[in-house]
Write an enzyme that holds these catalytic residues in place. Structure first.
Site, PDB file in Angstrom:
ATOM      1  N   ARG A   1      -7.635  -7.821 -21.815  1.00 27.71           N
ATOM      2  CA  ARG A   1      -7.935  -8.972 -21.909  1.00 27.71           C
ATOM      3  C   ARG A   1      -8.195  -9.690 -20.613  1.00 27.71           C
ATOM      4  O   ARG A   1      -8.897 -10.243 -20.302  1.00 27.71           O
ATOM      5  CB  ARG A   1      -7.323  -9.906 -23.024  1.00 27.71           C
ATOM      6  CG  ARG A   1      -7.543  -9.558 -24.271  1.00 27.71           C
ATOM      7  CD  ARG A   1      -6.663  -9.869 -25.100  1.00 27.71           C
ATOM      8  NE  ARG A   1      -6.431 -11.091 -25.487  1.00 27.71           N
ATOM      9  CZ  ARG A   1      -5.217 -11.716 -25.986  1.00 27.71           C
ATOM     10  NH1 ARG A   1      -4.144 -11.026 -26.117  1.00 27.71           N
ATOM     11  NH2 ARG A   1      -5.138 -12.933 -25.790  1.00 27.71           N
TER      12      ARG A   1
ATOM     13  N   ARG B   1       4.442 -14.433 -28.151  1.00 29.19           N
ATOM     14  CA  ARG B   1       3.822 -15.419 -29.091  1.00 29.19           C
ATOM     15  C   ARG B   1       3.934 -14.736 -30.430  1.00 29.19           C
ATOM     16  O   ARG B   1       3.854 -13.805 -30.948  1.00 29.19           O
ATOM     17  CB  ARG B   1       2.514 -15.327 -28.690  1.00 29.19           C
ATOM     18  CG  ARG B   1       1.792 -16.263 -29.779  1.00 29.19           C
ATOM     19  CD  ARG B   1       0.265 -16.386 -29.434  1.00 29.19           C
ATOM     20  NE  ARG B   1      -0.627 -15.702 -28.743  1.00 29.19           N
ATOM     21  CZ  ARG B   1      -1.566 -15.747 -28.313  1.00 29.19           C
ATOM     22  NH1 ARG B   1      -2.135 -16.966 -28.116  1.00 29.19           N
ATOM     23  NH2 ARG B   1      -2.346 -14.791 -27.689  1.00 29.19           N
TER      24      ARG B   1
ATOM     25  N   ARG C   1     -17.076 -18.207 -22.408  1.00 29.50           N
ATOM     26  CA  ARG C   1     -16.535 -17.219 -21.766  1.00 29.50           C
ATOM     27  C   ARG C   1     -17.415 -16.233 -20.958  1.00 29.50           C
ATOM     28  O   ARG C   1     -16.665 -15.374 -20.358  1.00 29.50           O
ATOM     29  CB  ARG C   1     -15.824 -16.266 -22.796  1.00 29.50           C
ATOM     30  CG  ARG C   1     -14.407 -16.601 -23.082  1.00 29.50           C
ATOM     31  CD  ARG C   1     -14.111 -15.483 -24.335  1.00 29.50           C
ATOM     32  NE  ARG C   1     -12.785 -15.239 -24.442  1.00 29.50           N
ATOM     33  CZ  ARG C   1     -11.674 -15.954 -25.021  1.00 29.50           C
ATOM     34  NH1 ARG C   1     -12.284 -16.938 -25.746  1.00 29.50           N
ATOM     35  NH2 ARG C   1     -10.444 -15.380 -24.992  1.00 29.50           N
TER      36      ARG C   1
ATOM     37  N   LYS D   1      -4.296 -22.567 -23.402  1.00 24.14           N
ATOM     38  CA  LYS D   1      -5.377 -23.301 -24.031  1.00 24.14           C
ATOM     39  C   LYS D   1      -5.397 -23.920 -25.433  1.00 24.14           C
ATOM     40  O   LYS D   1      -5.723 -25.052 -25.490  1.00 24.14           O
ATOM     41  CB  LYS D   1      -6.722 -22.294 -23.931  1.00 24.14           C
ATOM     42  CG  LYS D   1      -7.064 -21.676 -22.538  1.00 24.14           C
ATOM     43  CD  LYS D   1      -8.369 -20.695 -22.510  1.00 24.14           C
ATOM     44  CE  LYS D   1      -8.033 -19.773 -23.484  1.00 24.14           C
ATOM     45  NZ  LYS D   1      -7.247 -18.637 -22.887  1.00 24.14           N
TER      46      LYS D   1
ATOM     47  N   ARG E   1       0.055 -11.132 -32.840  1.00 18.65           N
ATOM     48  CA  ARG E   1      -1.280 -11.015 -33.146  1.00 18.65           C
ATOM     49  C   ARG E   1      -1.516  -9.413 -32.522  1.00 18.65           C
ATOM     50  O   ARG E   1      -0.842  -9.013 -31.587  1.00 18.65           O
ATOM     51  CB  ARG E   1      -2.024 -11.983 -31.832  1.00 18.65           C
ATOM     52  CG  ARG E   1      -2.613 -13.080 -32.870  1.00 18.65           C
ATOM     53  CD  ARG E   1      -3.070 -14.248 -31.857  1.00 18.65           C
ATOM     54  NE  ARG E   1      -3.991 -13.669 -30.781  1.00 18.65           N
ATOM     55  CZ  ARG E   1      -4.731 -14.645 -30.086  1.00 18.65           C
ATOM     56  NH1 ARG E   1      -4.512 -15.793 -30.237  1.00 18.65           N
ATOM     57  NH2 ARG E   1      -5.419 -14.120 -29.133  1.00 18.65           N
TER      58      ARG E   1
HETATM   59  P1  AP5 Z   1      -1.746 -20.299 -25.973  1.00 19.48           P
HETATM   60  O1  AP5 Z   1      -1.684 -21.767 -26.037  1.00 19.48           O
HETATM   61  O2  AP5 Z   1      -1.985 -19.472 -27.419  1.00 19.48           O
HETATM   62  O3  AP5 Z   1      -2.262 -19.427 -24.723  1.00 19.48           O
HETATM   63  P2  AP5 Z   1      -4.034 -19.517 -25.003  1.00 19.48           P
HETATM   64  O4  AP5 Z   1      -4.578 -19.649 -23.552  1.00 19.48           O
HETATM   65  O5  AP5 Z   1      -4.827 -20.019 -26.020  1.00 19.48           O
HETATM   66  O6  AP5 Z   1      -3.941 -17.682 -25.059  1.00 19.48           O
HETATM   67  P3  AP5 Z   1      -4.872 -16.779 -26.232  1.00 19.48           P
HETATM   68  O7  AP5 Z   1      -4.234 -15.640 -26.084  1.00 19.48           O
HETATM   69  O8  AP5 Z   1      -5.068 -17.516 -27.552  1.00 19.48           O
HETATM   70  O9  AP5 Z   1      -6.201 -16.970 -25.496  1.00 19.48           O
HETATM   71  P4  AP5 Z   1      -7.518 -15.694 -25.313  1.00 19.48           P
HETATM   72  O10 AP5 Z   1      -8.469 -16.471 -24.850  1.00 19.48           O
HETATM   73  O11 AP5 Z   1      -7.074 -14.583 -24.989  1.00 19.48           O
HETATM   74  O12 AP5 Z   1      -7.670 -15.634 -27.143  1.00 19.48           O
HETATM   75  P5  AP5 Z   1      -8.511 -16.334 -28.227  1.00 19.48           P
HETATM   76  O13 AP5 Z   1      -7.895 -16.489 -29.379  1.00 19.48           O
HETATM   77  O14 AP5 Z   1      -9.406 -17.517 -27.468  1.00 19.48           O
HETATM   78  O15 AP5 Z   1      -0.151 -19.734 -25.672  1.00 19.48           O
HETATM   79  C1  AP5 Z   1       0.171 -18.468 -25.628  1.00 19.48           C
HETATM   80  C2  AP5 Z   1       1.697 -18.321 -25.869  1.00 19.48           C
HETATM   81  O16 AP5 Z   1       2.507 -19.109 -24.787  1.00 19.48           O
HETATM   82  C3  AP5 Z   1       2.298 -19.125 -27.374  1.00 19.48           C
HETATM   83  O17 AP5 Z   1       3.451 -18.397 -27.546  1.00 19.48           O
HETATM   84  C4  AP5 Z   1       2.492 -20.383 -26.520  1.00 19.48           C
HETATM   85  O18 AP5 Z   1       3.635 -21.059 -27.561  1.00 19.48           O
HETATM   86  C5  AP5 Z   1       3.252 -20.177 -25.242  1.00 19.48           C
HETATM   87  N1  AP5 Z   1       3.086 -21.400 -24.370  1.00 19.48           N
HETATM   88  C6  AP5 Z   1       1.972 -22.041 -24.121  1.00 19.48           C
HETATM   89  N2  AP5 Z   1       2.084 -22.876 -23.029  1.00 19.48           N
HETATM   90  C7  AP5 Z   1       3.332 -22.584 -22.575  1.00 19.48           C
HETATM   91  C8  AP5 Z   1       4.261 -23.250 -21.553  1.00 19.48           C
HETATM   92  N3  AP5 Z   1       3.376 -24.423 -20.729  1.00 19.48           N
HETATM   93  N4  AP5 Z   1       5.495 -22.847 -21.578  1.00 19.48           N
HETATM   94  C9  AP5 Z   1       5.960 -21.880 -22.231  1.00 19.48           C
HETATM   95  N5  AP5 Z   1       5.285 -21.202 -23.200  1.00 19.48           N
HETATM   96  C10 AP5 Z   1       3.935 -21.513 -23.577  1.00 19.48           C
HETATM   97  O19 AP5 Z   1      -9.756 -14.995 -28.225  1.00 19.48           O
HETATM   98  C11 AP5 Z   1      -9.338 -13.896 -28.944  1.00 19.48           C
HETATM   99  C12 AP5 Z   1     -10.543 -12.885 -28.968  1.00 19.48           C
HETATM  100  O20 AP5 Z   1     -11.623 -13.600 -29.557  1.00 19.48           O
HETATM  101  C13 AP5 Z   1     -11.165 -12.392 -27.589  1.00 19.48           C
HETATM  102  O21 AP5 Z   1     -10.299 -11.624 -26.801  1.00 19.48           O
HETATM  103  C14 AP5 Z   1     -12.726 -12.105 -27.989  1.00 19.48           C
HETATM  104  O22 AP5 Z   1     -12.330 -10.927 -28.486  1.00 19.48           O
HETATM  105  C15 AP5 Z   1     -12.781 -13.128 -28.868  1.00 19.48           C
HETATM  106  N6  AP5 Z   1     -13.582 -14.298 -28.446  1.00 19.48           N
HETATM  107  C16 AP5 Z   1     -13.064 -15.592 -28.513  1.00 19.48           C
HETATM  108  N7  AP5 Z   1     -13.879 -16.666 -28.098  1.00 19.48           N
HETATM  109  C17 AP5 Z   1     -14.986 -15.719 -27.488  1.00 19.48           C
HETATM  110  C18 AP5 Z   1     -16.126 -15.901 -26.753  1.00 19.48           C
HETATM  111  N8  AP5 Z   1     -16.594 -17.336 -26.470  1.00 19.48           N
HETATM  112  N9  AP5 Z   1     -16.932 -14.998 -26.352  1.00 19.48           N
HETATM  113  C19 AP5 Z   1     -16.617 -13.714 -26.770  1.00 19.48           C
HETATM  114  N10 AP5 Z   1     -15.629 -13.296 -27.539  1.00 19.48           N
HETATM  115  C20 AP5 Z   1     -14.612 -14.363 -27.710  1.00 19.48           C
END
Ligand code: AP5
Length: 220
Positions: A174, A130, A91, A16, A163
């Site tokens: 997660r 990552r 979410r 994402k 992270r």
């Molecule tokens: P990346 O692009 O970072 O993937 P992502 O889907 O964004 O993964 P996240 O782990 O950031 O998502 P998340 O939803 O768990 O965390 P968030 O920060 O939103 O890619 C991941 C890796 O893969 C990278 O190394 C990248 O280089 C690699 N990659 C990407 N695409 C690739 C490809 N095609 N091929 C190869 N490699 C690739 O949330 C964190 C925490 O915040 C949550 O757990 C929660 O506690 C809180 N939070 C956030 N939003 C909310 C909400 N709305 N409500 C409640 N709690 C929330």
């Protein structure tokens, strides 16, 4: 330049953040990553950071009322007036309902809900490799996109870190939370004819082309 009003949802590691940044570069809409906002607040030890850092460390969701307030405030800022890419929000169904209400009030309805999908083995490999720059936030992957020098950001020379929630136990938590609380958004947006499901497996460039097609930029 075209504007865009979309949400991105999908399991952790689906890509994402990576794809939202590419959309932002192309369309100039503001990218709002709720995860980035919360991590920044935790590092700066702001009241929001102190209130929410425990949820992030465990891999739990932050309560809906906190998140809705945060996003509603962010969407009022001038750079989000014309368009936005919400990365990681909503979410839960309750967050989606509140977002719908906020956007309706502003007269700027959502255009697409982009659901990125990938199997768990792919997600786990991506998350465990990552690395992120402490200074500028640039993202790398130990295998798929390594920096030129181990542990150092190519862009700014900052230190790369893993992270806290990318450790095995938190990744499992997660993924469970995603299935229970976020996956129901597929049906929610399907009923509203906004859902665009996108295969997140493949290189970043392959996925980018699918994402751009899904938002109607088919020529690229
Ligand atoms: P990346 O692009 O970072 O993937 P992502 O889907 O964004 O993964 P996240 O782990 O950031 O998502 P998340 O939803 O768990 O965390 P968030 O920060 O939103 O890619 C991941 C890796 O893969 C990278 O190394 C990248 O280089 C690699 N990659 C990407 N695409 C690739 C490809 N095609 N091929 C190869 N490699 C690739 O949330 C964190 C925490 O915040 C949550 O757990 C929660 O506690 C809180 N939070 C956030 N939003 C909310 C909400 N709305 N409500 C409640 N709690 C929330």
């Amino acid at each position: 330049m075209d504007v865009l009003r979309v949400v991105f949802f999908g399991p952790p590691g689906a890509g994402k953040g990576t794809q939202a940044k590419l959309l932002e570069q192309k369309f100039g809409a503001c990218q709002v990553s709720t995860g980035d906002i919360l991590r920044k607040a935790a590092r700066a030890e702001t009241p929001l950071g102190k209130q929410t850092s425990g949820y992030l460390a465990r891999g739990d969701l932050v309560p809906d009322d906190v998140m809705v307030k945060l996003v509603a405030e962010r969407l009022k800022e001038p750079d989000c007036k014309a368009g936005f890419i919400l990365d990681g929000f909503p979410r839960t169904i309750a967050q989606a309902d509140d977002l719908e209400r906020i956007l309706k009030k502003g007269g700027l309805p959502l255009e697409h809900a982009l659901g990125l999908k990938a199997p768990n083995d792919v997600l786990i490999k991506r998350l465990s490799g990552r690395r992120t720059c402490r200074n500028c936030g640039a993202m790398y992957h130990a295998v798929f996109n390594p920096p030129a020098k181990d542990g150092v950001c190519d862009r700014c020379g900052g230190e790369l870190y893993q992270r806290e929630d990318d450790r095995e136990e938190q990744i499992a938590a997660r993924l469970r939370v995603y299935e229970q609380q976020t996956a129901p958004l597929k049906d929610y947006y399907r009923k509203r004819r906004l859902l665009r499901e996108i295969d997140g497996v493949g290189t970043v460039e392959e996925v980018r082309k699918r994402v751009f097609r899904a938002v109607g930029d088919g020529a690229k």
